[in-house]
Design a protein around this motif. Structure first.
Motif, PDB file in Angstrom:
ATOM      1  N   THR A 108      46.483  14.474  49.091  1.00  0.00           N
ATOM      2  CA  THR A 108      45.568  14.002  48.051  1.00  0.00           C
ATOM      3  C   THR A 108      45.908  14.606  46.692  1.00  0.00           C
ATOM      4  N   MET A 136      46.927  12.277  43.383  1.00  0.00           N
ATOM      5  CA  MET A 136      46.290  12.301  42.062  1.00  0.00           C
ATOM      6  C   MET A 136      47.307  12.617  40.975  1.00  0.00           C
ATOM      7  N   ASP A 172      49.513   9.676  40.268  1.00  0.00           N
ATOM      8  CA  ASP A 172      48.793   8.623  39.553  1.00  0.00           C
ATOM      9  C   ASP A 172      48.557   8.970  38.082  1.00  0.00           C
ATOM     10  N   VAL A 178      46.844  11.657  36.945  1.00  0.00           N
ATOM     11  CA  VAL A 178      45.649  12.479  36.738  1.00  0.00           C
ATOM     12  C   VAL A 178      46.086  13.905  36.423  1.00  0.00           C
ATOM     13  N   VAL A 215      40.643  17.020  36.930  1.00  0.00           N
ATOM     14  CA  VAL A 215      39.756  16.361  37.878  1.00  0.00           C
ATOM     15  C   VAL A 215      38.497  17.195  38.087  1.00  0.00           C
ATOM     16  N   PHE A 255      46.676  20.275  43.899  1.00  0.00           N
ATOM     17  CA  PHE A 255      46.633  19.670  42.570  1.00  0.00           C
ATOM     18  C   PHE A 255      46.957  20.703  41.493  1.00  0.00           C
ATOM     19  N   ALA A 293      39.520  12.011  36.534  1.00  0.00           N
ATOM     20  CA  ALA A 293      39.144  11.413  37.810  1.00  0.00           C
ATOM     21  C   ALA A 293      38.098  12.287  38.494  1.00  0.00           C
ATOM     22  N   HIS A 306      36.891  13.590  42.359  1.00  0.00           N
ATOM     23  CA  HIS A 306      37.255  13.695  43.772  1.00  0.00           C
ATOM     24  C   HIS A 306      35.995  13.987  44.575  1.00  0.00           C
ATOM     25  N   TYR A 335      38.716   9.440  43.864  1.00  0.00           N
ATOM     26  CA  TYR A 335      39.564   9.755  45.010  1.00  0.00           C
ATOM     27  C   TYR A 335      38.700  10.379  46.104  1.00  0.00           C
TER      28      TYR A 335
END
Length: 391
Positions: free
Chosen positions: A158, A162, A165, A167, A170, A191, A225, A227, A253
């Motif tokens: 995940t 992100m 994409d 991102v 977040v 991340f 974004a 999550h 997400y």
């Protein structure tokens, strides 16, 4: 007056009867193999605990209809672990102390698994889960196994998704349970490893139904974004719905719970476009498709199909190990069978278990929720975009 000779005669007669008719034997070769089941039939994990239990019964019915295991039927002894550690301990004690089982399939929820695992390890009882995913389960002991993939892998996938994409910052909202926190923790770690930033974190209790206060705080951080890590489909779907009601139009997400059938029904149009990393059944896997077809025919619905497949496979793996040990009380033999087995079933081909009882040979995919008008029981409400991105 009763003489000692008469007493001896009674004792001898009893011995003869026991020998001839099998009175007092611990088990009969025609007795069923009794296997414990601990699933969240109520509580936050009710939706997937129920489908898991139903998938297990589907598999048992098939095996028994085909003649059982070495001519003996399988009987499931089911207890509700309610998605909590203390309730799982209660269920475990009932299954082991009262029912005398040595092999337990479950649990649905990570907190329940972590609660019961120390007891199972100490007692030498198998705990074999198709759903629990918290990373800490990997080190829970030598009698603890699972076909569900660890949140450690889910978090890596995940976090990578992100980042891929575009991102870069977040905000997260997480249900306060072992499973959801494991998802959040591993996702955030990956991340941040890629260079991203967590600009807001909120958590909520499982009995909360209004998340607007927490969501408003997160949105003030202006994240790229959101999550979501949810334990229950009810909360996962509601969080998505309330996010959109607060006029948040950015990407969302999540993980498998948030894209379950119940969650999508609650969220409605608000879930359109939500992305999630999940384990999904391969459309090209004939066993998987037959399981889904049989489940729909028997229960007239389907949700969280991968977990249906995982629970189903667990029963067939159990049957294979019982075929080898011929004893539902031989937990050590069953454990050794799991360590040695390579299996092809509904959730994948040629998968096995490592030295920690962790499943290896499976992988996650990325899915995206379809517009409401395109969601069907066959597509489960989403389309598979492809394999989870690698680092």
């Amino acid at each position: 007056m009763i003489t000692r000779r008469f007493i001896s005669y009674i004792g001898l007669t009893a011995i003869v009867l026991t020998f001839v008719f099998g009175l007092g034997c611990e088990s009969d070769s025609d007795d069923p193999y009794r296997i414990g089941v601990m699933e969240s039939l109520t509580g936050p994990g009710e939706t997937y605990g129920t489908v898991s239990n139903q998938a297990k019964q589907l598999a048992v019915d098939e095996i028994n209809a085909a003649g059982g295991v070495n001519g003996r039927m399988i009987e499931l002894v089911v207890e509700d672990s309610k998605c909590g550690a203390q309730d799982a301990i209660t269920a475990y004690n009932k299954l082991t102390d009262v029912d005398g089982v040595k092999i337990i399939l479950g649990t649905s929820c990570s907190g329940a698994m972590l609660g019961a695992a120390p007891l199972a390890e100490e007692d030498g009882v198998i705990l074999f889960s198709g759903l629990a995913t918290n990373p800490d389960i990997a080190t829970a002991g030598d009698y603890i196994f699972r076909t569900s993939m660890s949140d450690a892998q889910l978090g890596v996938d995940t976090g990578n998704l992100m980042w891929a994409d575009g991102v870069r910052n977040v905000a997260t909202i997480t249900e306060s349970t072992d499973y959801a926190e494991g998802v959040r923790r591993t996702t955030a770690a990956q991340f941040e490893k890629r260079g991203g930033q967590i600009v807001g974190e909120e958590r909520y209790a499982s009995d909360v139904t209004d998340f607007r206060t927490q969501l408003t705080k997160l949105l003030t951080a202006n994240p790229d974004a959101i999550h979501i890590a949810a334990q229950s489909e009810f909360s996962g779907g509601t969080v998505v719905k309330q996010l959109r009601e607060l006029d948040y139009n950015g990407p969302i997400y999540a993980e498998v719970v948030v894209v379950g059938a119940t969650a999508l029904e609650i969220a409605g149009d608000a879930a359109n476009g939500v992305k999630a990393v999940v384990a999904d059944l391969d459309p090209g896997n004939s066993t998987a498709q037959q399981v889904i077809s049989s489940f729909k025919e028997k229960y007239d619905y389907i949700t969280l199909a991968w977990y249906v497949g995982s629970a189903y496979d667990d029963v067939y793996i159990t049957a294979e190990c019982l075929k080898q040990t011929e004893d539902d009380q031989d937990a050590d033999g069953f454990r050794d069978c799991l360590y040695d087995i390579t299996w092809s079933g509904a959730i994948g081909s040629n998968y096995s278990f490592d030295e920690n009882g962790e499943v290896v040979g499976l992988s996650n995919v990325v899915v995206q929720v379809l517009p409401t008008g395109e969601r069907t029981g066959d597509n489960q409400g989403y389309e598979v975009l492809g394999p989870a991105p690698l680092e």
